[in-house]
Design a protein around this motif. Structure first.
Motif, mmCIF file in Angstrom:
data_model
loop_
_atom_site.group_PDB
_atom_site.id
_atom_site.type_symbol
_atom_site.label_atom_id
_atom_site.label_comp_id
_atom_site.label_asym_id
_atom_site.label_seq_id
_atom_site.Cartn_x
_atom_site.Cartn_y
_atom_site.Cartn_z
ATOM 1 N N TYR A 1 0.855 -1.189 0.000
ATOM 2 C CA TYR A 1 0.000 0.000 0.000
ATOM 3 C C TYR A 1 0.892 1.240 0.000
ATOM 4 O O TYR A 1 2.001 1.233 0.549
ATOM 5 N N ARG A 2 0.374 2.299 -0.584
ATOM 6 C CA ARG A 2 1.108 3.565 -0.651
ATOM 7 C C ARG A 2 0.114 4.717 -0.581
ATOM 8 O O ARG A 2 -0.849 4.764 -1.345
ATOM 9 N N ASP A 3 0.331 5.633 0.346
ATOM 10 C CA ASP A 3 -0.541 6.798 0.510
ATOM 11 C C ASP A 3 0.323 8.035 0.725
ATOM 12 O O ASP A 3 1.463 7.947 1.193
ATOM 13 N N GLU A 4 -0.256 9.192 0.382
ATOM 14 C CA GLU A 4 0.422 10.464 0.586
ATOM 15 C C GLU A 4 -0.415 11.347 1.504
ATOM 16 O O GLU A 4 -1.638 11.407 1.375
ATOM 17 N N PHE A 5 0.263 12.027 2.417
ATOM 18 C CA PHE A 5 -0.401 12.918 3.359
ATOM 19 C C PHE A 5 0.342 14.251 3.372
ATOM 20 O O PHE A 5 1.579 14.287 3.437
ATOM 21 N N GLY A 6 -0.409 15.331 3.323
ATOM 22 C CA GLY A 6 0.196 16.646 3.324
ATOM 23 C C GLY A 6 0.334 17.218 4.722
ATOM 24 O O GLY A 6 -0.511 16.995 5.595
ATOM 25 N N VAL A 7 1.420 17.940 4.940
ATOM 26 C CA VAL A 7 1.648 18.685 6.178
ATOM 27 C C VAL A 7 1.656 20.164 5.819
ATOM 28 O O VAL A 7 2.410 20.583 4.941
ATOM 29 N N ASP A 8 0.805 20.935 6.473
ATOM 30 C CA ASP A 8 0.730 22.368 6.177
ATOM 31 C C ASP A 8 0.363 23.107 7.455
ATOM 32 O O ASP A 8 -0.802 23.424 7.702
ATOM 33 N N LEU A 9 1.353 23.369 8.266
ATOM 34 C CA LEU A 9 1.107 24.021 9.545
ATOM 35 C C LEU A 9 0.712 25.483 9.369
ATOM 36 O O LEU A 9 0.071 26.064 10.250
ATOM 37 N N GLN A 10 1.085 26.094 8.244
ATOM 38 C CA GLN A 10 0.781 27.504 8.028
ATOM 39 C C GLN A 10 -0.694 27.747 7.747
ATOM 40 O O GLN A 10 -1.200 28.838 7.983
ATOM 41 N N ASN A 11 -1.379 26.743 7.235
ATOM 42 C CA ASN A 11 -2.774 26.920 6.828
ATOM 43 C C ASN A 11 -3.690 25.915 7.506
ATOM 44 O O ASN A 11 -4.618 25.378 6.898
ATOM 45 N N SER A 12 -3.432 25.636 8.758
ATOM 46 C CA SER A 12 -4.224 24.653 9.500
ATOM 47 C C SER A 12 -5.151 25.291 10.516
ATOM 48 O O SER A 12 -5.682 24.600 11.386
ATOM 49 N N GLY A 13 -5.342 26.592 10.421
ATOM 50 C CA GLY A 13 -6.241 27.249 11.353
ATOM 51 C C GLY A 13 -5.615 27.401 12.725
ATOM 52 O O GLY A 13 -4.408 27.219 12.927
ATOM 53 N N LEU A 14 -6.450 27.744 13.692
ATOM 54 C CA LEU A 14 -5.988 27.911 15.068
ATOM 55 C C LEU A 14 -6.139 26.588 15.814
ATOM 56 O O LEU A 14 -7.212 25.991 15.818
ATOM 57 N N TRP A 15 -5.058 26.147 16.451
ATOM 58 C CA TRP A 15 -5.098 24.892 17.177
ATOM 59 C C TRP A 15 -5.800 25.095 18.520
ATOM 60 O O TRP A 15 -5.467 26.022 19.266
ATOM 61 N N PRO A 16 -6.754 24.261 18.866
ATOM 62 C CA PRO A 16 -7.382 24.351 20.191
ATOM 63 C C PRO A 16 -6.417 23.883 21.276
ATOM 64 O O PRO A 16 -5.627 22.964 21.065
#
Length: 223
Positions: free
Chosen positions: A171-186
């Motif tokens: 199996y092969r999957d891709e996941f994006g990391v984008d801390l700049q556009n992830s909203g405000l973390w609770p």
């Protein structure tokens, strides 16, 4: 010309009866052939439908029992401005030979980055409903004068692993990391502010309780 005799009539009737019987046999044979062809077609369609149903059941069984690994970067347990990498197998079987690729790879890696890269390239088996958590990125005033350590805010993680099912070996999957556009973390609450009437030692103990409460809140959100 002599008039036909009874023998001639009998021969004529016999010929007509033979022809009629032969025609009836031909009609019956034709109907039988049509029926047999229809039955054969129906049998083939039923067999094809059964094969399709078996194949669908096999695919459904694979999807229900396969490993299913996802990765995410979430607020870190070490404090505000820090981020952790979470790798979790939400499937129903073990993910084997699990490795992760990072795109793009940073030109230089600090201690945190090197530890993450080692984690990524080391094959491991991740049982179902189990996960791995590691430090991804930290911010602060570090002794070397830097303010950021670890991996980038934006990246693509490529997850590869195998299963125990020989029909779906990889199996092969891709996941994006984008801390700049992830909203405000609770952020979980740490309870009420420190009362002003407490002594110095009591305030220290109170702040310790607040820190424990906040960390427990983090564990409940991301374990």
């Amino acid at each position: 010309m002599e008039p036909p005799t009874s023998i001639d009539y009998l021969a004529a009737w016999s010929t007509a009866a033979t022809a009629a019987f032969t025609f009836a046999l031909v009609v019956i044979a034709g109907l039988t052939a049509l029926y047999a062809r229809g039955a054969l077609r129906a049998s083939r369609e039923a067999s094809r439908a059964a094969q399709d149903a078996n194949e669908q059941a096999r695919r459904d069984s694979i999807e229900q029992t396969r490993p299913n690994v996802f990765v995410d970067v979430i607020p870190g347990m070490s404090g505000m401005g820090d981020y952790d990498l979470k790798i979790f197998n939400a499937g129903q079987s073990s993910a084997r030979n699990l490795t992760i690729g990072l795109l793009p790879r940073p030109d230089e890696l600090d201690d945190i980055g090197q530890s993450v890269e080692t984690l990524f390239r080391t094959p491991r088996t991740l049982p179902p409903q189990c996960g791995v958590r590691a430090v991804w990125r930290m911010t602060g005033n570090f002794t070397d004068g830097s303010k950021v350590a670890g991996m980038p805010e934006q990246a693509t993680l490529v997850v590869s692993y195998t299963s125990d099912d020989p029909s779906r070996p990889k199996y092969r999957d891709e996941f994006g990391v984008d801390l700049q556009n992830s909203g405000l973390w609770p952020v979980p609450t740490a309870g009420p502010d420190v009362p002003v009437h407490l002594s110095k030692n009591e305030k220290s103990f109170y702040k310790l309780g607040q820190t424990i409460a906040r960390n427990i809140g983090e564990l409940r959100r991301y374990q």
